[in-house]
Design a protein around this motif. Structure first.
Motif, PDB file in Angstrom:
ATOM      1  N   LEU A 108       0.834  -1.214   0.000  1.00  0.00           N
ATOM      2  CA  LEU A 108       0.000   0.000   0.000  1.00  0.00           C
ATOM      3  C   LEU A 108       0.863   1.256   0.000  1.00  0.00           C
ATOM      4  N   SER A 109       0.350   2.321  -0.636  1.00  0.00           N
ATOM      5  CA  SER A 109       1.040   3.622  -0.606  1.00  0.00           C
ATOM      6  C   SER A 109       0.815   4.278   0.755  1.00  0.00           C
ATOM      7  N   THR A 110       1.611   5.318   1.057  1.00  0.00           N
ATOM      8  CA  THR A 110       1.447   6.008   2.349  1.00  0.00           C
ATOM      9  C   THR A 110       0.052   6.628   2.474  1.00  0.00           C
ATOM     10  N   VAL A 111      -0.458   7.182   1.377  1.00  0.00           N
ATOM     11  CA  VAL A 111      -1.811   7.767   1.417  1.00  0.00           C
ATOM     12  C   VAL A 111      -2.825   6.687   1.805  1.00  0.00           C
ATOM     13  N   GLU A 112      -2.680   5.531   1.205  1.00  0.00           N
ATOM     14  CA  GLU A 112      -3.611   4.430   1.482  1.00  0.00           C
ATOM     15  C   GLU A 112      -3.407   3.902   2.915  1.00  0.00           C
ATOM     16  N   VAL A 113      -2.140   3.820   3.363  1.00  0.00           N
ATOM     17  CA  VAL A 113      -1.878   3.384   4.741  1.00  0.00           C
ATOM     18  C   VAL A 113      -2.606   4.318   5.702  1.00  0.00           C
ATOM     19  N   ASP A 114      -2.496   5.623   5.464  1.00  0.00           N
ATOM     20  CA  ASP A 114      -3.119   6.582   6.391  1.00  0.00           C
ATOM     21  C   ASP A 114      -4.650   6.479   6.344  1.00  0.00           C
ATOM     22  N   ARG A 115      -5.193   6.280   5.148  1.00  0.00           N
ATOM     23  CA  ARG A 115      -6.658   6.172   5.038  1.00  0.00           C
ATOM     24  C   ARG A 115      -7.144   4.936   5.800  1.00  0.00           C
ATOM     25  N   LEU A 116      -6.444   3.833   5.628  1.00  0.00           N
ATOM     26  CA  LEU A 116      -6.878   2.599   6.309  1.00  0.00           C
ATOM     27  C   LEU A 116      -6.607   2.662   7.810  1.00  0.00           C
ATOM     28  N   ALA A 117      -5.527   3.341   8.199  1.00  0.00           N
ATOM     29  CA  ALA A 117      -5.240   3.475   9.631  1.00  0.00           C
ATOM     30  C   ALA A 117      -6.360   4.279  10.305  1.00  0.00           C
ATOM     31  N   THR A 118      -6.887   5.275   9.607  1.00  0.00           N
ATOM     32  CA  THR A 118      -8.013   6.046  10.171  1.00  0.00           C
ATOM     33  C   THR A 118      -9.244   5.153  10.309  1.00  0.00           C
ATOM     34  N   ALA A 119      -9.522   4.367   9.273  1.00  0.00           N
ATOM     35  CA  ALA A 119     -10.687   3.459   9.340  1.00  0.00           C
ATOM     36  C   ALA A 119     -10.487   2.430  10.442  1.00  0.00           C
TER      37      ALA A 119
ATOM     38  N   THR B  10     -19.269   0.888   7.901  1.00  0.00           N
ATOM     39  CA  THR B  10     -18.522   1.613   6.861  1.00  0.00           C
ATOM     40  C   THR B  10     -17.022   1.388   7.031  1.00  0.00           C
ATOM     41  N   SER B  11     -16.538   1.484   8.294  1.00  0.00           N
ATOM     42  CA  SER B  11     -15.099   1.270   8.529  1.00  0.00           C
ATOM     43  C   SER B  11     -14.705  -0.150   8.105  1.00  0.00           C
ATOM     44  N   LEU B  12     -15.539  -1.111   8.467  1.00  0.00           N
ATOM     45  CA  LEU B  12     -15.235  -2.512   8.153  1.00  0.00           C
ATOM     46  C   LEU B  12     -15.185  -2.719   6.634  1.00  0.00           C
ATOM     47  N   ARG B  13     -16.164  -2.114   5.945  1.00  0.00           N
ATOM     48  CA  ARG B  13     -16.197  -2.261   4.472  1.00  0.00           C
ATOM     49  C   ARG B  13     -14.949  -1.642   3.841  1.00  0.00           C
TER      50      ARG B  13
ATOM     51  N   ALA C 229      -8.649   2.722  13.209  1.00  0.00           N
ATOM     52  CA  ALA C 229      -8.778   3.348  14.538  1.00  0.00           C
ATOM     53  C   ALA C 229     -10.251   3.585  14.877  1.00  0.00           C
ATOM     54  N   ARG C 230     -11.044   3.970  13.859  1.00  0.00           N
ATOM     55  CA  ARG C 230     -12.476   4.205  14.124  1.00  0.00           C
ATOM     56  C   ARG C 230     -13.179   2.878  14.425  1.00  0.00           C
ATOM     57  N   LEU C 231     -12.803   1.847  13.690  1.00  0.00           N
ATOM     58  CA  LEU C 231     -13.420   0.523  13.914  1.00  0.00           C
ATOM     59  C   LEU C 231     -13.159   0.058  15.352  1.00  0.00           C
ATOM     60  N   ILE C 232     -11.916   0.216  15.795  1.00  0.00           N
ATOM     61  CA  ILE C 232     -11.568  -0.264  17.137  1.00  0.00           C
ATOM     62  C   ILE C 232     -12.249   0.605  18.199  1.00  0.00           C
ATOM     63  N   GLU C 233     -12.340   1.898  17.937  1.00  0.00           N
ATOM     64  CA  GLU C 233     -13.017   2.800  18.880  1.00  0.00           C
ATOM     65  C   GLU C 233     -14.479   2.374  19.055  1.00  0.00           C
ATOM     66  N   ASP C 234     -15.094   1.944  17.961  1.00  0.00           N
ATOM     67  CA  ASP C 234     -16.524   1.586  18.021  1.00  0.00           C
ATOM     68  C   ASP C 234     -16.754   0.119  18.412  1.00  0.00           C
ATOM     69  N   LEU C 235     -15.678  -0.677  18.385  1.00  0.00           N
ATOM     70  CA  LEU C 235     -15.844  -2.131  18.537  1.00  0.00           C
ATOM     71  C   LEU C 235     -16.498  -2.523  19.865  1.00  0.00           C
ATOM     72  N   PHE C 236     -16.044  -1.895  20.933  1.00  0.00           N
ATOM     73  CA  PHE C 236     -16.535  -2.278  22.251  1.00  0.00           C
ATOM     74  C   PHE C 236     -18.058  -2.093  22.320  1.00  0.00           C
ATOM     75  N   LEU C 237     -18.525  -0.878  21.966  1.00  0.00           N
ATOM     76  CA  LEU C 237     -19.970  -0.646  22.056  1.00  0.00           C
ATOM     77  C   LEU C 237     -20.723  -1.510  21.046  1.00  0.00           C
ATOM     78  N   ARG C 238     -20.139  -1.693  19.863  1.00  0.00           N
ATOM     79  CA  ARG C 238     -20.798  -2.493  18.823  1.00  0.00           C
ATOM     80  C   ARG C 238     -21.023  -3.936  19.291  1.00  0.00           C
ATOM     81  N   THR C 239     -20.099  -4.437  20.126  1.00  0.00           N
ATOM     82  CA  THR C 239     -20.230  -5.836  20.560  1.00  0.00           C
ATOM     83  C   THR C 239     -21.041  -5.978  21.852  1.00  0.00           C
ATOM     84  N   VAL C 240     -21.234  -4.893  22.590  1.00  0.00           N
ATOM     85  CA  VAL C 240     -22.020  -5.070  23.822  1.00  0.00           C
ATOM     86  C   VAL C 240     -23.441  -4.519  23.706  1.00  0.00           C
ATOM     87  N   LEU C 241     -23.665  -3.581  22.731  1.00  0.00           N
ATOM     88  CA  LEU C 241     -25.022  -3.049  22.611  1.00  0.00           C
ATOM     89  C   LEU C 241     -25.949  -4.081  21.961  1.00  0.00           C
ATOM     90  N   PRO C 242     -27.224  -4.125  22.367  1.00  0.00           N
ATOM     91  CA  PRO C 242     -28.166  -5.027  21.689  1.00  0.00           C
ATOM     92  C   PRO C 242     -28.375  -4.574  20.234  1.00  0.00           C
TER      93      PRO C 242
END
Ligand code: HEM
Length: 432
Positions: free
Chosen positions: A146-157, A185-188, A159-172
């Protein structure tokens, strides 16, 4: 019977220490939690029985893994007991030493990008720096095509996925529609980008520099033929899940501890200079840095990223002389075990010298930062290398001291990460 959800949520670490000190229950404490039969195991030998000695009687359980399996499928991290041995065999080549050694330049590059963004005499946001480093490094070392631009885009996705993961797995399922959309969206984004990169990674798979994920795409990896595109995508996401927030936690706490000990910073710089001089550090150099290894072991003892683990019995089991039915949840805490005063003198002090030069070994049964048994962390050597590269890059360029204000508190979710951590950074004038 000790503890309940409210006490656990209010101040979990204090509650754990109280349970362990209560002396009742001979290392097994009954909990009143979420209406399920649950126990906290505070005795290191019993914990090893659950994790290693009789691992076949237990599986990763709990709401988190039940939901994570639905979202990510049966990857190594999420696999239920029956599917786990196959996945573990398959994933082993990913963490071969040669692949880790080949990943070191990418780690150096990403550590340099973060360290060079700080201003001398100012305060650096260490948690943010650790997030950028961990996610960019994970993406770049898994898929160097991957290019650096792509690395940064995916790193942002990521980080957002992991930030949301906890609530996504415990909320009904019906709750948090916005969060679920953002998570999807992050996962896709991650899956599609990985899918697009796989053909090139596959073509270069035999070359160690083609990245960690490419080890799965070689023509004859252990445990079967090369991974399909879909499998590679699933493993990519699951390795981001296992390897990023853990690394954020470890790096942030490591820099916190070092900032409070200027002589230790000097000694680690001296050690680095002795092994690498002025040239870029390699894996072989890092393996000859016992002081850095001991400091890292002590960081992971004081602040194990995964502070609480869980297993569920898959059949009736006997533990500590008691009998428990199938479906019983057993919690245990690396944090509590690593603060046991009868094993670690002055457990609240940061003291790298308590470890031998090689760091913790299998005989240190109370050291459980990487878990134990068949599900012990498979990425431990990668994690230690990445942490050593980041620490040595930062110390080469900066002197760290605590910023004014209170010591950081831990934010405890699945991991323990400093709630906010800023350090004063002074540029060092001569290389080392
Ligand atoms: C300092 C950083 C890290 C720590 C403290 C850590 C800790 C752990 C622990 C405690 C477990 C076992 C969980 C359990 O038994 O329930 C685990 C599993 C795992 N970790 Fe790590 N980890 C770290 C970094 C990484 C990295 C960087 C990767 C990969 C890039 C990784 C990959 C894995 C995988 C694949 C598993 C699942 C192993 C299995 O179930 O067979 N970890 N980790």
């Amino acid at each position: 019977m000790v503890g309940h959800a409210a006490a656990l949520l209010r101040d979990p670490l204090a509650w754990l220490a109280r349970c362990a000190a209560s002396g009742s229950g001979e290392g097994i404490h009954r909990l009143r939690l979420w209406g399920r039969p649950s126990y906290l195991v505070t005795d290191a030998d019993l914990v090893h029985e659950v994790l290693a000695g009789r691992a076949g009687d237990f599986d990763k359980g709990g709401q988190f893994y039940r939901n994570a399996r639905e979202i990510f499928g049966d990857t190594l991290v999420t696999a239920s007991a029956g599917k786990h041995p196959h996945q573990r065999r398959r994933m082993r080549p990913v963490f071969r030493r040669a692949r880790i050694a080949a990943a070191v330049p990418a780690m150096r590059l990403e550590a340099g990008r973060v360290a060079d963004s700080w201003t001398s005499g100012g305060e650096a946001d260490i948690v943010r720096g650790s997030v950028l480093y961990a996610h960019r490094t994970a993406v770049r070392t898994l898929l160097p095509v991957l290019s650096t631009v792509e690395v940064d885009r995916l790193a942002t996705a990521s980080a957002r996925l992991i930030e949301d993961l906890f609530l996504r797995t415990v909320l009904p399922p019906q709750a948090g529609a916005l969060l679920r959309r953002r998570f999807d969206t992050s996962l896709r984004t991650l899956r599609e980008a990985c899918g697009a990169a796989v053909p090139e990674a596959r073509a270069r798979a035999a070359d160690e520099r083609s990245g960690l994920l490419a080890a799965l795409l070689e023509t004859s990896p252990q445990g079967g033929g090369p991974a399909s595109d879909e499998e590679a995508r699933d493993h990519f996401v699951s390795l981001l899940m296992a390897g990023t927030e853990t690394s954020v936690s470890a790096l942030a706490w490591q820099l916190h501890h070092l900032s409070r000990d200027l002589p230790l910073q000097h000694r680690i710089r001296d050690e680095l200079h002795a092994v690498a001089g002025e040239r870029p550090v390699t894996l072989a150099d890092l393996e000859r840095m016992p002081l850095l290894r001991r400091a890292t072991a002590e960081t992971l003892r004081c602040r194990p990223p995964l502070w609480m683990l869980l297993r569920t019995s898959v059949r009736e089991v006997r533990l500590g002389g008691y009998r428990f039915p199938a479906g019983t949840d057993f919690y245990f805490s690396p944090h509590q075990l690593q603060h046991a005063p009868d094993v670690f003198a002055e457990p609240g002090s940061f003291c790298p010298e308590r470890w031998p030069e090689r760091g913790p070994s299998a005989r240190d049964r109370s050291f459980l930062a990487f878990g134990a048994g068949p599900r012990r962390c498979l990425g431990d050597q990668f994690a230690l290398t990445s942490l050593a590269v980041a620490t040595s890059t930062v110390l080469t360029r900066w002197t760290l001291t605590p910023a004014a204000g209170r010591a950081p508190r831990a934010r405890l979710r699945t991991m323990q990460v400093p709630h906010a951590l800023r350090l004063r950074v002074e540029r060092r004038h001569s290389g080392l």
